[in-house]
Scaffold this motif. Sequence first.
Motif, PDB file in Angstrom:
ATOM      1  N   LEU A 122       6.311   8.375  13.194  1.00 47.58           N
ATOM      2  CA  LEU A 122       7.060   8.958  12.082  1.00 47.58           C
ATOM      3  C   LEU A 122       8.554   8.708  12.223  1.00 47.58           C
ATOM      4  CD1 LEU A 122       5.191  12.353  11.569  1.00 47.58           C
ATOM      5  CD2 LEU A 122       5.053  10.287  10.166  1.00 47.58           C
ATOM      6  N   LEU A 123       9.082   8.826  13.442  1.00 44.82           N
ATOM      7  CA  LEU A 123      10.503   8.534  13.655  1.00 44.82           C
ATOM      8  C   LEU A 123      10.798   7.062  13.373  1.00 44.82           C
ATOM      9  CD1 LEU A 123      11.293  10.593  16.892  1.00 44.82           C
ATOM     10  CD2 LEU A 123      12.089  11.047  14.564  1.00 44.82           C
ATOM     11  N   PHE A 124       9.885   6.190  13.745  1.00 48.67           N
ATOM     12  CA  PHE A 124      10.032   4.756  13.470  1.00 48.67           C
ATOM     13  C   PHE A 124      10.159   4.513  11.965  1.00 48.67           C
ATOM     14  CE2 PHE A 124       7.763   0.569  12.874  1.00 48.67           C
ATOM     15  CZ  PHE A 124       8.810  -0.226  13.332  1.00 48.67           C
ATOM     16  N   ALA A 125       9.308   5.208  11.189  1.00 53.45           N
ATOM     17  CA  ALA A 125       9.353   5.050   9.732  1.00 53.45           C
ATOM     18  C   ALA A 125      10.617   5.651   9.139  1.00 53.45           C
ATOM     19  CB  ALA A 125       8.120   5.701   9.115  1.00 53.45           C
ATOM     20  N   ILE A 126      11.010   6.829   9.636  1.00 54.36           N
ATOM     21  CA  ILE A 126      12.176   7.520   9.078  1.00 54.36           C
ATOM     22  C   ILE A 126      13.473   6.776   9.382  1.00 54.36           C
ATOM     23  CG2 ILE A 126      13.573   9.626   9.266  1.00 54.36           C
ATOM     24  CD1 ILE A 126      10.904  11.131   9.744  1.00 54.36           C
ATOM     25  N   VAL A 127      13.594   6.296  10.612  1.00 55.75           N
ATOM     26  CA  VAL A 127      14.853   5.666  11.038  1.00 55.75           C
ATOM     27  C   VAL A 127      14.980   4.242  10.543  1.00 55.75           C
ATOM     28  CG1 VAL A 127      16.215   4.955  13.042  1.00 55.75           C
ATOM     29  CG2 VAL A 127      15.014   7.157  13.078  1.00 55.75           C
ATOM     30  N   PHE A 128      13.911   3.478  10.601  1.00 52.58           N
ATOM     31  CA  PHE A 128      13.996   2.047  10.321  1.00 52.58           C
ATOM     32  C   PHE A 128      13.323   1.629   9.007  1.00 52.58           C
ATOM     33  CE2 PHE A 128      14.020   2.447  15.009  1.00 52.58           C
ATOM     34  CZ  PHE A 128      15.259   1.875  15.273  1.00 52.58           C
ATOM     35  N   GLY A 129      12.571   2.527   8.395  1.00 50.42           N
ATOM     36  CA  GLY A 129      11.776   2.132   7.236  1.00 50.42           C
ATOM     37  C   GLY A 129      12.546   2.037   5.938  1.00 50.42           C
ATOM     38  N   ASP A 130      12.007   1.235   5.041  1.00 45.59           N
ATOM     39  CA  ASP A 130      12.541   1.093   3.687  1.00 45.59           C
ATOM     40  C   ASP A 130      11.596   1.852   2.759  1.00 45.59           C
ATOM     41  OD1 ASP A 130      13.283   0.310   1.134  1.00 45.59           O
ATOM     42  OD2 ASP A 130      13.798  -1.728   1.734  1.00 45.59           O
ATOM     43  N   TRP A 131      11.965   3.078   2.407  1.00 48.49           N
ATOM     44  CA  TRP A 131      11.061   3.927   1.636  1.00 48.49           C
ATOM     45  C   TRP A 131      10.936   3.480   0.191  1.00 48.49           C
ATOM     46  CZ3 TRP A 131       7.913   7.580   3.676  1.00 48.49           C
ATOM     47  CH2 TRP A 131       8.110   7.885   5.026  1.00 48.49           C
ATOM     48  N   SER A 132      11.991   2.931  -0.365  1.00 49.57           N
ATOM     49  CA  SER A 132      11.900   2.427  -1.739  1.00 49.57           C
ATOM     50  C   SER A 132      10.945   1.242  -1.809  1.00 49.57           C
ATOM     51  CB  SER A 132      13.286   2.032  -2.258  1.00 49.57           C
ATOM     52  OG  SER A 132      13.856   0.992  -1.459  1.00 49.57           O
ATOM     53  N   LEU A 133      10.957   0.407  -0.778  1.00 46.78           N
ATOM     54  CA  LEU A 133      10.021  -0.715  -0.728  1.00 46.78           C
ATOM     55  C   LEU A 133       8.592  -0.211  -0.598  1.00 46.78           C
ATOM     56  CD1 LEU A 133       9.484  -3.767  -0.597  1.00 46.78           C
ATOM     57  CD2 LEU A 133       9.839  -3.624   1.892  1.00 46.78           C
ATOM     58  N   PHE A 134       8.414   0.863   0.179  1.00 50.82           N
ATOM     59  CA  PHE A 134       7.067   1.415   0.333  1.00 50.82           C
ATOM     60  C   PHE A 134       6.557   1.963  -0.997  1.00 50.82           C
ATOM     61  CE2 PHE A 134       4.092   4.870   1.297  1.00 50.82           C
ATOM     62  CZ  PHE A 134       3.149   4.164   2.041  1.00 50.82           C
ATOM     63  N   VAL A 135       7.423   2.646  -1.750  1.00 50.00           N
ATOM     64  CA  VAL A 135       7.020   3.154  -3.064  1.00 50.00           C
ATOM     65  C   VAL A 135       6.637   1.991  -3.974  1.00 50.00           C
ATOM     66  CG1 VAL A 135       7.839   4.323  -5.151  1.00 50.00           C
ATOM     67  CG2 VAL A 135       8.399   5.250  -2.889  1.00 50.00           C
ATOM     68  N   GLN A 136       7.414   0.907  -3.914  1.00 49.72           N
ATOM     69  CA  GLN A 136       7.101  -0.270  -4.722  1.00 49.72           C
ATOM     70  C   GLN A 136       5.758  -0.866  -4.320  1.00 49.72           C
ATOM     71  OE1 GLN A 136      10.050  -3.373  -4.476  1.00 49.72           O
ATOM     72  NE2 GLN A 136       8.729  -4.889  -5.448  1.00 49.72           N
ATOM     73  N   SER A 137       5.516  -0.949  -3.004  1.00 50.13           N
ATOM     74  CA  SER A 137       4.239  -1.516  -2.545  1.00 50.13           C
ATOM     75  C   SER A 137       3.079  -0.597  -2.902  1.00 50.13           C
ATOM     76  CB  SER A 137       4.284  -1.770  -1.036  1.00 50.13           C
ATOM     77  OG  SER A 137       4.507  -0.575  -0.310  1.00 50.13           O
ATOM     78  N   PHE A 138       3.296   0.714  -2.885  1.00 47.72           N
ATOM     79  CA  PHE A 138       2.257   1.659  -3.305  1.00 47.72           C
ATOM     80  C   PHE A 138       1.889   1.445  -4.768  1.00 47.72           C
ATOM     81  CE2 PHE A 138       1.134   5.718  -5.294  1.00 47.72           C
ATOM     82  CZ  PHE A 138       0.044   6.104  -4.526  1.00 47.72           C
ATOM     83  N   GLN A 139       2.880   1.128  -5.574  1.00 46.76           N
ATOM     84  CA  GLN A 139       2.648   0.958  -7.007  1.00 46.76           C
ATOM     85  C   GLN A 139       2.068  -0.399  -7.376  1.00 46.76           C
ATOM     86  OE1 GLN A 139       6.650   1.722  -8.341  1.00 46.76           O
ATOM     87  NE2 GLN A 139       6.287   3.920  -8.621  1.00 46.76           N
ATOM     88  N   THR A 140       2.195  -1.378  -6.484  1.00 45.40           N
ATOM     89  CA  THR A 140       1.821  -2.742  -6.873  1.00 45.40           C
ATOM     90  C   THR A 140       0.767  -3.394  -5.983  1.00 45.40           C
ATOM     91  OG1 THR A 140       3.665  -3.641  -5.554  1.00 45.40           O
ATOM     92  CG2 THR A 140       4.079  -3.174  -7.887  1.00 45.40           C
ATOM     93  N   ASP A 141       0.394  -2.771  -4.849  1.00 49.50           N
ATOM     94  CA  ASP A 141      -0.555  -3.409  -3.939  1.00 49.50           C
ATOM     95  C   ASP A 141      -1.744  -2.485  -3.651  1.00 49.50           C
ATOM     96  OD1 ASP A 141      -1.214  -5.610  -1.901  1.00 49.50           O
ATOM     97  OD2 ASP A 141      -1.226  -3.810  -0.664  1.00 49.50           O
ATOM     98  N   LYS A 142      -2.947  -2.994  -3.857  1.00 54.64           N
ATOM     99  CA  LYS A 142      -4.160  -2.202  -3.693  1.00 54.64           C
ATOM    100  C   LYS A 142      -4.327  -1.689  -2.271  1.00 54.64           C
ATOM    101  CE  LYS A 142      -7.881  -3.754  -5.722  1.00 54.64           C
ATOM    102  NZ  LYS A 142      -8.223  -2.732  -6.756  1.00 54.64           N
ATOM    103  N   PHE A 143      -4.016  -2.517  -1.276  1.00 53.73           N
ATOM    104  CA  PHE A 143      -4.232  -2.113   0.113  1.00 53.73           C
ATOM    105  C   PHE A 143      -3.338  -0.928   0.488  1.00 53.73           C
ATOM    106  CE2 PHE A 143      -3.366  -2.252   4.660  1.00 53.73           C
ATOM    107  CZ  PHE A 143      -4.654  -2.300   5.180  1.00 53.73           C
TER     108      PHE A 143
END
Length: 205
Positions: A122-143
């Motif tokens: 979770l710290l890895f995701a919070i500190v280094f992650g791109d959350w806007s990209l994750f939201v985009q991938s959630f909206q556009t990628d089935k996996f």
Amino acid sequence: MIRKLGLWLIWLGFIVYVVWFAPPLNIKLLYFLNPVALSAFSMVGIWLLIYSCLIFADGRMQQIPAWGFMLASIASGTVGLIPYLALREPNDQFSGEKDPWLALLDSKATGIVLTISTVVFLLFAIVFGDWSLFVQSFQTDKFIHGMSLALVLFALLFPYPTLLSDDMARRGLIKESQFFWIVALIPLFGPLAYLCLRPNIPTLK
């Protein structure tokens, strides 16, 4: 009967939604290298291990083998797990000796290792992650979309099909106690705390 029917409807609904209504498969390396997606994928493994810490002991007392469903869940997540939850019968007993695998899953040390691993992911995701990209991938990628929904299902189903209450009773804890609701209502960290604090299963021959 209602419990079993509800689980089968959830199982079927999840499959139908992911196959026919979720976004199309749109594999982009950028999506999967995002620390948020990597951490979410790791959380699937964490959840499967959390369930394993209850299911393999439970499976000792069931007519259906737990290991087959857990192997299927490695490849398919909740699609492989839910049928076990639907087919198992409520049972709060345990008999016989614990083999090394069951002893490992029954150990508080396993819960502590899973908790530390979860915090790191979770710290890895919070500190280094791109959350806007994750939201985009959630909206556009089935996996990514299906994986994210599976994480929600893991959390929602943990207290539902008597698996948790049976495990508590098997350890001498009172079913439906305040502890039960703390574990049930705190997503992810409730189950992890339970694995760290629960007494070992007493073996009955």
